[in-house]
Write a protein that holds these residues in place. Structure first.
Motif, short mmCIF file in Angstrom:
data_model
loop_
_atom_site.label_atom_id
_atom_site.label_comp_id
_atom_site.label_asym_id
_atom_site.label_seq_id
_atom_site.Cartn_x
_atom_site.Cartn_y
_atom_site.Cartn_z
N THR A 16 11.64 0.04 -0.24
CA THR A 16 10.93 1.25 0.19
C THR A 16 9.61 0.89 0.89
O THR A 16 9.23 1.51 1.88
N ALA A 17 8.95 -0.15 0.35
CA ALA A 17 7.71 -0.60 1.00
C ALA A 17 8.01 -1.11 2.42
O ALA A 17 7.24 -0.87 3.36
N GLN A 18 9.14 -1.79 2.55
CA GLN A 18 9.55 -2.27 3.90
C GLN A 18 9.77 -1.09 4.85
O GLN A 18 9.38 -1.11 6.01
N GLU A 19 10.42 -0.05 4.31
CA GLU A 19 10.69 1.15 5.12
C GLU A 19 9.36 1.79 5.56
O GLU A 19 9.22 2.27 6.69
N ILE A 20 8.38 1.79 4.66
CA ILE A 20 7.07 2.34 5.02
C ILE A 20 6.47 1.53 6.18
O ILE A 20 5.97 2.09 7.16
N ARG A 21 6.55 0.21 6.06
CA ARG A 21 5.98 -0.64 7.13
C ARG A 21 6.72 -0.42 8.44
O ARG A 21 6.13 -0.43 9.51
N ARG A 22 8.04 -0.17 8.33
CA ARG A 22 8.82 0.07 9.56
C ARG A 22 8.41 1.40 10.21
O ARG A 22 8.28 1.51 11.43
N LEU A 23 8.17 2.40 9.36
CA LEU A 23 7.87 3.75 9.89
C LEU A 23 6.42 3.88 10.38
O LEU A 23 6.14 4.74 11.22
N ALA A 24 5.52 3.09 9.83
CA ALA A 24 4.10 3.26 10.18
C ALA A 24 3.86 2.78 11.61
O ALA A 24 3.98 1.59 11.91
N ASP A 25 3.56 3.72 12.48
CA ASP A 25 3.32 3.41 13.90
C ASP A 25 1.98 2.67 14.01
O ASP A 25 0.94 3.23 13.64
N PRO A 26 1.98 1.43 14.51
CA PRO A 26 0.72 0.67 14.55
C PRO A 26 -0.35 1.33 15.42
O PRO A 26 -1.54 1.02 15.30
N GLN A 27 0.06 2.27 16.30
CA GLN A 27 -0.92 2.96 17.15
C GLN A 27 -1.60 4.12 16.43
O GLN A 27 -2.50 4.76 16.97
N ARG A 28 -1.12 4.44 15.22
CA ARG A 28 -1.66 5.61 14.51
C ARG A 28 -2.37 5.19 13.24
O ARG A 28 -2.08 4.14 12.67
N HIS A 29 -3.28 6.07 12.80
CA HIS A 29 -3.91 5.90 11.49
C HIS A 29 -3.48 7.11 10.66
O HIS A 29 -3.65 8.24 11.10
N TYR A 30 -2.91 6.87 9.50
CA TYR A 30 -2.39 7.97 8.67
C TYR A 30 -3.33 8.19 7.49
O TYR A 30 -3.56 7.27 6.70
N ARG A 31 -3.87 9.39 7.39
CA ARG A 31 -4.75 9.72 6.25
C ARG A 31 -4.01 10.71 5.33
O ARG A 31 -3.84 11.87 5.68
N LEU A 32 -3.57 10.19 4.19
CA LEU A 32 -2.78 10.99 3.25
C LEU A 32 -3.60 11.24 1.99
O LEU A 32 -4.12 10.29 1.40
N MET A 33 -3.71 12.51 1.60
CA MET A 33 -4.46 12.80 0.37
C MET A 33 -3.49 13.02 -0.79
O MET A 33 -2.59 13.86 -0.70
N GLU A 34 -3.70 12.24 -1.87
CA GLU A 34 -2.97 12.56 -3.11
C GLU A 34 -3.88 13.51 -3.88
O GLU A 34 -5.01 13.19 -4.20
N ILE A 35 -3.38 14.73 -4.09
CA ILE A 35 -4.22 15.79 -4.66
C ILE A 35 -4.46 15.52 -6.15
O ILE A 35 -5.54 15.77 -6.67
N CYS A 36 -3.45 14.98 -6.82
CA CYS A 36 -3.45 14.92 -8.28
C CYS A 36 -4.10 13.63 -8.81
O CYS A 36 -3.82 12.54 -8.31
N GLY A 37 -4.93 13.77 -9.83
CA GLY A 37 -5.57 12.60 -10.45
C GLY A 37 -4.55 11.67 -11.07
O GLY A 37 -4.76 10.45 -11.12
N GLY A 38 -3.43 12.22 -11.55
CA GLY A 38 -2.37 11.38 -12.12
C GLY A 38 -1.79 10.45 -11.05
O GLY A 38 -1.42 9.30 -11.35
N HIS A 39 -1.72 10.91 -9.83
CA HIS A 39 -1.25 10.06 -8.73
C HIS A 39 -2.27 8.96 -8.42
O HIS A 39 -1.90 7.81 -8.19
N THR A 40 -3.55 9.34 -8.41
CA THR A 40 -4.60 8.34 -8.16
C THR A 40 -4.49 7.21 -9.19
O THR A 40 -4.52 6.03 -8.85
N TYR A 41 -4.34 7.61 -10.44
CA TYR A 41 -4.23 6.63 -11.52
C TYR A 41 -3.02 5.71 -11.28
O TYR A 41 -3.12 4.48 -11.37
N ALA A 42 -1.86 6.33 -10.94
CA ALA A 42 -0.64 5.53 -10.75
C ALA A 42 -0.79 4.58 -9.55
O ALA A 42 -0.33 3.44 -9.59
#
Ligand code: SF4
Length: 391
Positions: A16-42
């Motif tokens: 899955t991490a490989q798939e993320i690297r494949r999908l991430a367009d090197p010309q873009r910067h992606y800013r994703l917010m995890e809303i939940c504190g439980g996600h931050t912890y994980a």
């Protein structure tokens, strides 16, 4: 363990991490917010940030209920301990949250009757076994915990219990997301939606984020594979120019939410016109209070609550960190004046607080790495130091 092991499977995580690297367009910067504190912890606990390419930035959101509570509300709650017959009850993660004159634990050390409970029902039981005392429950949490407070109040009324009240600090997630989106210094591309809150409210309340704000949102589980899959789903949406609500956490979150839980909340609570959030100011209709029909159980009506407003210490940058404008380590107090052992802000207290999560995993990892780095030119570990045990 079912629903855990398969979501921590190293091979799947790596794919899955490989798939993320494949999908991430090197010309873009992606800013994703995890809303939940439980996600931050994980994210910090499992080191997920290290699996992402540098152009995917995870921004920590305001989904830690302890962290968003302003200090004045803690002072208000603690002011009730001045009544001689009151037993103050709260969840364990409230105990070290600093108020102006100390945390609940410090009040306890000074003689106040303060007790940890695991649920509001435990607080109600305490009221039943102490009929000559008054038990006040300091209620906190998003829609995740509000139904259990509501059910406890319904039970208290049905059983005619008179020596029990709730100091209600339940908050609601949607107005906070709206405030973040309205914030001029906030630039976000998409959201990792909260898993626990969504078990109650479902996915529908997020639809405006996709349709009006054109931001994708994926409701996510808490295991490593959940979060990585959610990032894959968000990247696919962003790359396709789509903005939709998707549910990665289908094994737990029903699209329509939990109708029974929503019903008991509606029976007991109503929206406050406004409520103060730490670092975010007053947000309209963002918190719950007890309906008039439950007034006898409302600690704010039973006791004289001072309604204190307290500003955080000047150097503390909890507000900026809560809004995702600063990273925890960018706060001037981080790791010096403010540590999990001596917290200045609530974000350093709760395990879901981004400062505590960052400190316990990233900061300590960096310290350990520094200790194990070969000393320059020798190829030997620096100073022959034995590593400190990670708590
Ligand atoms: S390091 Fe402490 S003071 Fe600074 S933002 Fe985090 S909790 Fe607040």
């Amino acid at each position: 363990m079912r629903f855990v092991d398969e979501f921590r499977e190293p091979e799947l995580i790596s794919k899955t991490a490989q798939e993320i690297r494949r999908l991430a367009d090197p010309q873009r910067h992606y800013r994703l917010m995890e809303i939940c504190g439980g996600h931050t912890y994980a994210i910090y606990r499992f080191g997920l940030k290290d699996l992402l390419p540098p152009n995917i930035e995870l921004i920590h959101g305001p989904g830690c209920p302890v962290c968003v509570l302003p200090m004045g509300r803690i002072d208000d709650g603690l002011s009730m301990t001045e009544q001689p017959d009151v037993i103050f009850t709260a969840f364990g993660d409230m105990m070290r949250v600093p108020g102006t004159h100390g945390s609940p634990l410090e009040y306890k050390a000074r003689g106040a009757d303060i007790r940890i409970v695991y649920s509001p029902a435990d607080a109600l039981k305490l009221a039943q076994t102490n009929p000559d005392r008054h038990v006040m429950f300091f209620a906190i949490g998003f829609e995740t915990t509000a139904p259990s407070t509501a059910l406890t109040l319904m039970r208290a009324r049905a059983q005619g219990i008179r020596n029990f009240s709730v100091f209600c600090n339940h908050v609601t997630i949607i107005p906070a997301i709206r405030a973040i989106l309205d914030s001029p210094d906030m630039r976000l591309d998409a959201f990792i939606g909260p898993g626990h809150v969504s078990t109650v409210i479902g996915c529908r309340p997020y639809e405006w984020i996709a349709s009006h704000e054109r931001k994708p949102i994926v409701v996510s589980g808490f295991e490593p594979l959940d979060l990585l899959e959610s990032i894959v789903m968000l990247l696919r949406q962003l790359n396709d120019g789509r903005a939709e609500v998707e549910n990665q956490y289908k094994r737990v979150v029903p699209w329509e939410g939990n109708r029974a839980a929503l019903k008991v909340m509606a029976e007991v609570f109503e929206l406050r016109p406004y409520f103060e959030w730490r670092g975010m100011g007053f947000i309209s209709q963002s918190a719950l209070r007890l309906r008039d029909s439950y007034a006898e159980f409302d600690a704010e009506r039973r006791f004289q609550v001072p309604g204190i407003r307290v500003t955080d210490p000047k150097a503390a940058q909890c507000g900026e960190v809560l809004k995702g404008v600063l990273k925890p380590a960018q706060c001037k107090l981080f790791g010096n004046e403010c540590t999990p052992e001596n917290p200045v802000g609530a974000l350093m207290v709760s395990s879901e607080g981004s400062c505590a999560a960052y400190y316990n995993y990233e900061h300590r990892k960096a310290a350990l790495t520094a200790l194990t780095m070969p000393a320059s030119g020798t190829g030997l570990p620096a100073g022959g130091t034995s590593l400190p045990a990670c708590p």
